[in-house]
Design an enzyme around this catalytic site. Structure first.
Site, PDB file in Angstrom:
ATOM      1  NE  ARG B 137      -4.111  -2.025   1.583  1.00  0.00           N
ATOM      2  CZ  ARG B 137      -4.339  -3.284   2.028  1.00  0.00           C
ATOM      3  NH1 ARG B 137      -3.552  -3.552   3.245  1.00  0.00           N
ATOM      4  NH2 ARG B 137      -5.207  -4.116   1.572  1.00  0.00           N
ATOM      5  CD  GLU B 199      -7.970 -16.383  10.522  1.00  0.00           C
ATOM      6  OE1 GLU B 199      -8.073 -16.646  11.806  1.00  0.00           O
ATOM      7  OE2 GLU B 199      -8.366 -15.335  10.181  1.00  0.00           O
ATOM      8  CG  ASP B 323     -12.772 -11.979   8.671  1.00  0.00           C
ATOM      9  OD1 ASP B 323     -12.066 -11.901   9.561  1.00  0.00           O
ATOM     10  OD2 ASP B 323     -12.499 -12.304   7.522  1.00  0.00           O
ATOM     11  NE  ARG B 350     -13.688  -6.539   6.824  1.00  0.00           N
ATOM     12  CZ  ARG B 350     -12.386  -7.101   6.717  1.00  0.00           C
ATOM     13  NH1 ARG B 350     -11.334  -6.235   6.420  1.00  0.00           N
ATOM     14  NH2 ARG B 350     -12.361  -8.385   6.716  1.00  0.00           N
TER      15      ARG B 350
END
Lengths: 311, 588
Positions: B137, B199, B323, B350
């Site tokens: 980014r 994860e 999530d 989110r």
């Protein structure tokens, strides 16, 4: 970060785009003519496949060696770094290759793929699994030739526990499990979470076993072969096999076979014939025994033997 | 410098003068330059056009009248076959643009001509499996250094003139599942970075490194129970356990592998001298295994840049089961209410809620949905905590019976969020936030047949689907004082690129269809669009050179959206990948 745990439907999306890469894949004749066969096994995954004294070792490596010998080919070990799930591993290592496997100097170079991947579960329900649009998720590979049955197993420290006949004892005594695995799910959720606070998480079963040896946990749960191997390595009667079941657990046993590209079934059949011979002759069981592991034949052979006995 | 934000014209003009002098002398970038970035129009030296991340520029040569004449002046290709997802924001200093490409690449480009000056291609280890795709980014600039994070979780500092490595530091072990994708933040001579992670049982952290030497200064884990450290005279000293002690909001030892990755980096507010970092979802993803709030997952943390201490936290999704990473940027802004200035900060999560917080202490001021549908919560209580809806939580995969697919739960927003990583912008003129958002839902079910590394596994199956026939993406102008939507622009494909707003009453953003678009900031009327040839998932910038205003944006479709199939994939599968920077200006 859920991208890590979803079924990657990318697969069906890329099929048309990657038809060209498929063309590079080695077919049966190419493999035989090349003088070598590239067998995919998981990296650092004892007792199945790992490096011991600088050399590839483990039951899957030995099986790969026998397959290569049967064709009079040299074995190339293709080490697989596991991704989030089996779909990813099949895509990265069997049919498409990993997106980071790029050669700056030679952009047209083919990706390194395994001709055959070992330790792939043999489960028709999984093999024909569809995505939400009805496409087969794993249509680029064929999963075949089961060569072992695997299951879960607990080992315990006999100085702390007299025996483990049921899992209820783990409401009171700590157990070690591998992070993000069925044992971890089981002990943190079964019996309404009553064993949750006693569940200790570790990066690998090896670390969990070491924690048992150092007294941090009273028991360890992992795959049967992993437990057998750790017990045989420890060679100490203080650590023993438990005899408990796993009530409410979904899949308790599963078969392990191979995966090949769906474009090259001929190679699959040839490997299957070698493995079948090894299973029937007892050679397979010998390989497992050499690593201190119990060997269970896949369901197909169990059923066939039962049928033979009842006749 | 703490005072700087409060002072007005005088300090700004002094700094501008200092800046232009610095420019002539070709001196390195200082903390002052970074703090003044929003006001100094001849450069872009921070991610977000100023450390607060407002993405607001005081330039107005391009405005609602002139923008229709905007023309491309050059396009630069990243080359090679590495085209997958370009989410970078370029930086510009002394006529040179510094921009990252996917696969850990950095390019220095002549900002006037588009000529390449140098390129750095990080050598990645064999067999690396970065958790979070291959995107990057952007860079940070400090002194003579161009600093960025690599897929194998290293910070690399390059000489800005040669592209040669000056120092390289391992932030985390890629073998344990860590990676770096965010643009680092520079605060008071320190490079501040988070970590990306999957994860595999990673634990999020924020770390500070001396920008000149690369030596570590402090590290702050983002999961309750882990010890933070600070380095004093080269010695590692304990610096307090995050959250005080372990096991307060986590069962068993799950805090040891609790997730909460800080994968999107952070912003800095010089006025309160606080950095704001968001944290990802808790691990494991199955919420039924970890009853409790699971601090500090899915939260915003205010961190003291000198010590790495957590000053306050605000958790947007306690006990996350959807999530809903809490990583989205928290943007500091002031507003007047009842004759008083409120020192606020805002974030669009989110989870579908927009939050306005008191940035001095983290108190909840107000919150409201910014998407059309939220299924998992009825609303927010007076502390900003969600009121969970009955039946809105995905089931427990452990309950799946063998061979049977579990019951499907429909949840909105989807796990990709009402808004994902793509940064919104705040206009000091309209006092509106411009939020790139998406309207989509997901079906989640327990997947009884799943395998991982030769073992049976309990997975969850997911599919994402659009909520509307004709659009997924919605660029919204949102009033943070009322929660009202001033205008919206609907886009067929999901929006995944950052937003820029300017004093010229303009809002710029890109879409996956490839267009760089400019809107009237007050009305939402689209005034300009240009197709860059591949989807835009990066963040546009603007700057001034020789009296002309430039706009740049990176083009190159990819990122997380194309990785997830289902109905959404149908809308994006025809989009082509790419990798280039486009630069625009008005004709003379």
């Amino acid at each position: 970060m859920l991208r890590n745990k979803l079924p990657k439907l990318l697969i069906s999306l890329c099929i048309s785009l990657l038809a060209c890469e498929q063309a590079f894949a080695r077919l049966y004749d190419d493999v035989m003519a090349s003088g070598y066969i590239r067998m995919g096994v998981y990296k650092d995954f004892p007792p199945y496949s790992f490096v011991q004294e600088g050399k590839p070792a483990g039951v899957d490596v030995e099986i790969a060696q026998r397959v290569a010998e049967a064709f009079d080919l040299e074995l190339q070990v293709h080490w697989i770094t596991p991704d989030e799930n089996l779909e990813d591993d099949l895509r990265n290592n069997v049919w498409k290759g990993h997106y980071l496997d790029k050669d700056q100097e030679n952009p047209l170079a083919m990706k390194t793929l395994a001709d055959v991947m070992l330790r792939v579960p043999y489960d028709k329900q999984y093999a024909y699994k569809q995505d939400s649009l009805g496409y087969l998720i794993n249509e680029m590979v064929v999963m075949m030739a089961p060569y072992q049955q695997e299951r879960w197993q607990v080992a315990y420290d006999s100085e702390r526990l007299d025996a483990v006949r049921t899992v209820a004892v783990f409401q009171y005594e700590p157990i070690g499990v591998e992070v993000d695995s069925v044992p971890a799910f089981y002990f943190t959720s079964a019996m309404r979470g009553r064993m949750r606070d006693m569940t200790h998480h570790f990066p690998t079963p090896r670390d969990a076993f070491a924690a048992m040896q150092s007294g941090e946990v009273a028991a360890v749960m992992a795959m049967q072969s992993e437990i057998d191997w750790l017990l045989s390595e420890a060679d100490d009667s203080q650590y023993r096999l438990a005899e408990n079941g796993f009530p409410t657990m979904g899949k308790q046993t599963w078969d392990i076979g191979i995966a090949i590209r769906q474009t090259d079934r001929q190679l699959g059949y040839a490997v299957e014939a070698v493995l079948d011979k090894m299973i029937r002759s007892g050679e397979m069981a010998e390989i497992f025994a050499r690593y201190g592991l119990r060997y269970t034949k896949p369901e197909f052979y169990q059923v066939a033997e039962e049928a033979a006995i009842s006749e | 410098m703490k005072k700087f934000g409060r002072s007005t014209g005088f300090a700004v003009s002094t700094l501008v003068a200092a800046m232009s002098f610095a420019g002539m002398a070709q001196a390195g970038i200082t903390d002052k330059d970074i703090l003044a970035d929003q006001m100094t129009t001849d450069d872009v030296v921070s991610n977000g056009l100023g450390p607060r991340g407002q993405r607001y520029s005081p330039l107005d040569k391009l405005n609602t009248e002139t923008v229709k004449e905007l023309r491309p002046v050059w396009s630069f290709s990243f080359g090679g076959e590495k085209q997958r997802g370009q989410e970078s924001q370029p930086m510009v200093k002394d006529g040179v643009m510094y921009v990252t490409g996917s696969y850990s690449r950095v390019f220095a480009i002549d900002a006037k001509t588009g000529d390449e000056l140098w390129e750095y291609n990080a050598r990645l280890p064999d067999g690396i499996m970065p958790c979070c795709d291959v995107i990057n980014r952007g860079v940070a600039l400090y002194g003579d250094l161009v600093i960025f994070g690599t897929l194998d979780a290293k910070l690399v500092a390059l000489n800005k003139d040669t592209g040669k490595v000056v120092w390289k530091k391992k932030v985390a072990d890629y073998k344990e599942g860590y990676s770096l994708t965010a643009a680092p933040l520079v605060v008071k001579g320190k490079i501040i970075t988070g970590v990306s992670g999957g994860e595999f049982g990673v634990v999020g952290k924020v770390e500070a490194y001396d920008a000149v030497t690369g030596d570590i200064v402090w590290t702050r884990p983002t999961v309750e129970g882990h010890m933070g450290y600070i380095w004093k005279d080269g010695k590692k000293v304990e610096n307090g356990i995050s959250g005080g002690k372990a096991g307060e909001t986590w069962p068993g030892d799950l805090w040891k592998t609790g997730g909460a990755a800080t994968w999107l980096g952070g912003t800095y507010d010089p006025e309160t001298d606080l950095m704001f970092f968001g944290t990802g979802n808790p691990a494991p993803w199955n919420s039924h295994l970890r009853p409790g709030d699971n601090l500090f997952s899915s939260s915003r943390l205010a961190i003291d840049p000198d010590t790495g201490k957590i000053v306050w936290h605000f958790q947007t999704t306690p006990h996350d089961g959807w999530d809903f990473d809490g990583v989205n940027e928290l943007i500091s802004f002031d507003y007047e209410e009842g004759g008083k200035t409120v020192k606020a900060a805002a974030t669009a999560d989110r989870n579908g809620f927009f939050y306005v917080l008191n940035r001095e202490n983290g108190d909840f001021i107000r919150g409201f949905p910014f998407v059309d549908k939220i299924t998992w919560a009825e609303g927010l209580d007076d502390k900003g905590r969600p009121i969970f809806k009955e039946g809105g939580r995905p089931g427990n995969p452990a309950d799946a019976k063998e061979g049977k697919k579990g019951e499907s739960v429909v949840s909105a927003p989807s796990f990709l969020g009402g808004k994902n990583w793509m940064p919104m912008a705040y206009s000091q003129d309209t006092e509106l936030f411009y939020v790139p958002s998406n309207e989509w839902a997901m079906d989640i079910w327990n997947e009884p047949v799943s395998y991982k590394k030769g073992a049976a596994y309990l997975g969850a199956g997911f599919t994402i689907r659009p909520m509307n026939e004709d659009y997924i993406g919605v660029l919204r102008a949102i009033d943070p004082k009322t929660g009202k939507e001033a205008w919206r622009y609907e886009n067929y494909a999901p929006l995944w690129g950052g937003v820029l707003t300017t004093k010229g009453n303009l809002v710029f953003t890109g879409n996956p269809e490839g267009y760089l678009m400019a809107f009237d900031a007050k009305t939402g009327e689209m005034l300009y669009k240009f197709n860059t040839g591949s989807g835009i998932v990066g963040s546009p910038i603007t700057w001034e050179d020789d009296g002309e205003q430039f706009v740049s944006v990176v083009s190159g479709w990819g990122g997380a959206v194309p990785l997830w199939g289902g109905e959404v994939a149908k809308r994006v599968k025809h989009l082509n990948q790419g990798g280039s920077v486009w630069t625009f200006k008005l004709p003379k």
